[in-house]
Design a protein around this motif. Sequence first.
Motif: not given
Length: 216
Positions: A68-75, A120-124
């Motif tokens: 089981x893998x919990x991915x970060x919210x920004x992906x 990965x979403x574009x981050x500022x």
Amino acid sequence: VYTVDPDLSNNEAQCSIHVTAVADLQLTKTDTPDPVFTDKPPNKSPTLLYTLVVKNLGPSTAVNVVVKDILPSSVTINEVTSTKGSCNLGVPDDPTRPVTCTIGSLAKGDIATIWINVTVRRLTEFILLRNDAIVSSDTFDLDNSNNLASEITKAGPKLLVLANAVGETPTGNWYLGLAAIGLILTVGLISSIAAISIEKTPALKHLVNFLRTRKE
């Protein structure tokens, strides 16, 4: 000459031994690339690949192995594949709905590899993407210390990621140095940085030297 035993009912003895299967599962994880520059290339969100490797160190076969893998919210999840079994995509940053791969049985020495491809979403801003995973099975595991694997990936605009790479904390002079570099780049004076007084902003000085060595 034979000796007669009048009671044969007590001439036999039986003993049962209960054997418990034991399998030591090991989980490792890597990320590619690290860091992730969310502004390179322009107008295209970057992808990140997690590679998880499950190995059974034995001595017994591990039954019903599950990762089981919990991915970060920004992906966002693009694809999950495994060399054994099957996987469900899950939902990033939701511990109740992780990426779940049902591997099945792993004999001693067997390995299963899982690839999780995300965007990965574009981050500022500069952030750290944390990814946690765990492996388990129905077979008793004496050592749970190697059943967990975490990976922290640096992500954000290239300039902010490189600034963090020089070891400065994003407070105080770090912001002053960052603002100064942004101004320098804007007016096209990067080649004349040496003429700027930066003695009072050590973070800027370190970053300038770092960027000079990069020459990117």
